[in-house]
Design a protein around this motif. Structure first.
Motif, short mmCIF file in Angstrom:
data_model
loop_
_atom_site.label_atom_id
_atom_site.label_comp_id
_atom_site.label_asym_id
_atom_site.label_seq_id
_atom_site.Cartn_x
_atom_site.Cartn_y
_atom_site.Cartn_z
N VAL A 175 -11.45 10.31 14.65
CA VAL A 175 -11.05 10.22 13.25
C VAL A 175 -11.95 9.19 12.57
N GLN A 176 -12.28 9.47 11.32
CA GLN A 176 -13.01 8.51 10.49
C GLN A 176 -12.07 8.02 9.39
N VAL A 177 -12.02 6.69 9.22
CA VAL A 177 -11.10 6.09 8.25
C VAL A 177 -11.91 5.30 7.22
N TYR A 178 -11.74 5.68 5.97
CA TYR A 178 -12.35 4.92 4.86
C TYR A 178 -11.30 3.94 4.36
N VAL A 179 -11.64 2.64 4.36
CA VAL A 179 -10.69 1.61 3.96
C VAL A 179 -11.26 0.85 2.77
N ARG A 180 -10.42 0.65 1.74
CA ARG A 180 -10.85 -0.11 0.56
C ARG A 180 -9.69 -0.97 0.08
N ASN A 181 -9.97 -2.25 -0.11
CA ASN A 181 -8.96 -3.20 -0.61
C ASN A 181 -9.23 -3.47 -2.09
N ALA A 240 -8.74 -11.42 -0.38
CA ALA A 240 -9.19 -10.82 0.87
C ALA A 240 -8.00 -10.61 1.81
N ARG A 241 -7.99 -9.45 2.51
CA ARG A 241 -6.88 -9.12 3.40
C ARG A 241 -7.40 -8.59 4.74
N PRO A 242 -6.73 -8.94 5.85
CA PRO A 242 -7.11 -8.39 7.15
C PRO A 242 -6.46 -7.02 7.38
N VAL A 243 -7.17 -6.14 8.06
CA VAL A 243 -6.64 -4.84 8.47
C VAL A 243 -6.93 -4.69 9.96
N TYR A 244 -5.90 -4.35 10.74
CA TYR A 244 -6.03 -4.22 12.18
C TYR A 244 -5.94 -2.75 12.58
N PHE A 245 -6.60 -2.41 13.69
CA PHE A 245 -6.66 -1.01 14.14
C PHE A 245 -6.17 -0.90 15.57
N GLU A 246 -5.21 0.02 15.77
CA GLU A 246 -4.66 0.30 17.09
C GLU A 246 -4.69 1.81 17.32
N ALA A 247 -4.61 2.21 18.59
CA ALA A 247 -4.63 3.64 18.89
C ALA A 247 -3.86 3.91 20.17
N GLU A 278 -8.65 14.59 10.67
CA GLU A 278 -9.90 14.08 11.24
C GLU A 278 -10.57 13.08 10.31
N ARG A 279 -10.15 13.06 9.05
CA ARG A 279 -10.66 12.11 8.06
C ARG A 279 -9.46 11.51 7.33
N PHE A 280 -9.56 10.20 6.99
CA PHE A 280 -8.42 9.55 6.34
C PHE A 280 -8.94 8.52 5.34
N ASN A 281 -8.33 8.51 4.16
CA ASN A 281 -8.70 7.58 3.09
C ASN A 281 -7.55 6.60 2.87
N TYR A 282 -7.80 5.32 3.19
CA TYR A 282 -6.79 4.30 2.93
C TYR A 282 -7.34 3.34 1.87
N THR A 283 -6.92 3.57 0.64
CA THR A 283 -7.31 2.73 -0.49
C THR A 283 -6.05 2.16 -1.10
N ALA A 284 -5.95 0.81 -1.14
CA ALA A 284 -4.72 0.20 -1.63
C ALA A 284 -4.98 -1.23 -2.06
N MET A 335 -10.99 -7.55 4.87
CA MET A 335 -11.51 -6.84 3.70
C MET A 335 -11.64 -7.80 2.53
N SER A 336 -12.81 -7.89 1.94
CA SER A 336 -13.03 -8.75 0.78
C SER A 336 -12.11 -8.34 -0.36
N GLY A 337 -11.89 -9.28 -1.29
CA GLY A 337 -11.04 -8.99 -2.43
C GLY A 337 -11.70 -8.04 -3.42
N SER A 338 -10.90 -7.21 -4.04
CA SER A 338 -11.30 -6.30 -5.13
C SER A 338 -12.16 -5.12 -4.70
N THR A 339 -13.22 -5.38 -3.93
CA THR A 339 -14.13 -4.29 -3.58
C THR A 339 -14.40 -4.20 -2.08
N GLY A 340 -13.59 -4.85 -1.25
CA GLY A 340 -13.82 -4.81 0.19
C GLY A 340 -13.70 -3.39 0.73
#
Length: 253
Positions: free
Chosen positions: A184-190, A195-202, A159-165, A230-235
């Protein structure tokens, strides 16, 4: 004088008033004493005598039996059906049954004294109010550090997901098994400097994914999007995706 070896064996048919002769070594003048059968076993039990394999009173075939084992006083009253144990009350006062199976494993039975709301008690549904009918007991979390490709989030597991990469290329996050009522709640960090794009599908299954219309957090009411740059370094972004009455929706902040 009759030798002991010449005496007949009384077996297990002792009456409470049957007598034993014993020698009291503390009484030199009259050392020979007697004790009844009932008195002897009461004394033996209270002393914790361990010289007996077991002392049995009663007949299993008649429904009850009391046993004291060599490990000490650990007897129990055992109820039987056609000679097969089905329930018993221990000598310490605990009632146990064989879970409905004759000669099965005996488990303690909950009694009224065990009912309550204390940590060591069992509550009734009426004591819990609305809590008795909740079916969402806990939140499960997962994570990924993959730098590229597809990130799978199975809502049967999380139900919760951490995507840091340190995202190297565009990443697609796919939320699967998102049936009605799930979220679901997704925490995303670049952490990549670029800067990088992240796309969401379900999808409600494990295939047939479609882009999620994410509501923008700022400004409110802005056009929806299925991806975030996502912004660079801290997005960083927090994305919520859920299935409301059969429609998959989401939002980002």
């Amino acid at each position: 004088m009759t030798k002991i070896s010449q005496l007949s064996d009384i077996g297990g048919n002792l009456a409470p008033d049957d007598e034993f002769v014993i020698r009291d070594v503390s009484d030199a003048s009259t050392p020979n004493k007697k004790v009844t059968a009932s008195g002897f076993f009461v004394v033996a039990s209270s002393l914790g005598i361990t010289g007996f394999d077991n002392i049995t009173a009663g007949t299993v075939a008649k429904g009850t039996q009391i046993k004291a084992y060599a490990s000490g006083l650990s007897g129990y009253a055992e109820t039987t059906i056609s000679g097969i144990p089905s329930a018993r009350t221990t000598i310490s006062g605990y009632y146990e049954n064989a879970s409905g199976v004759a000669s099965g494993v005996f488990y303690p039975v909950v009694t009224q004294v065990d009912i309550g709301t204390a940590p060591n008690e069992v509550p009734l549904a009426g004591m819990l109010g609305e809590l008795a009918f909740l079916n969402y007991p806990f939140v499960r979390g997962g994570s990924s550090t993959a730098t590229s490709g597809t990130i799978i989030i199975d809502t049967d597991l999380y139900e919760r997901f951490n995507y840091t990469a340190s995202i190297a290329t565009g990443v697609t996050v796919q939320v699967q098994n998102l049936t009605n009522g799930k979220e679901v709640q997704v925490y995303v960090r670049n952490t990549n400097a670029t800067a990088r794009p992240v796309y969401f599908e379900a999808s409600t299954t494990t295939s047939g994914f479609a882009g999620v219309n994410l509501a923008a957090g700022n400004p409110v009411g802005a056009p929806s999007a299925s991806g975030i740059t996502m912004s660079g370094s801290t997005g960083t972004a927090l994305v919520w995706i859920g299935n409301i009455d059969g429609t998959i929706v989401g939002g980002a902040s």
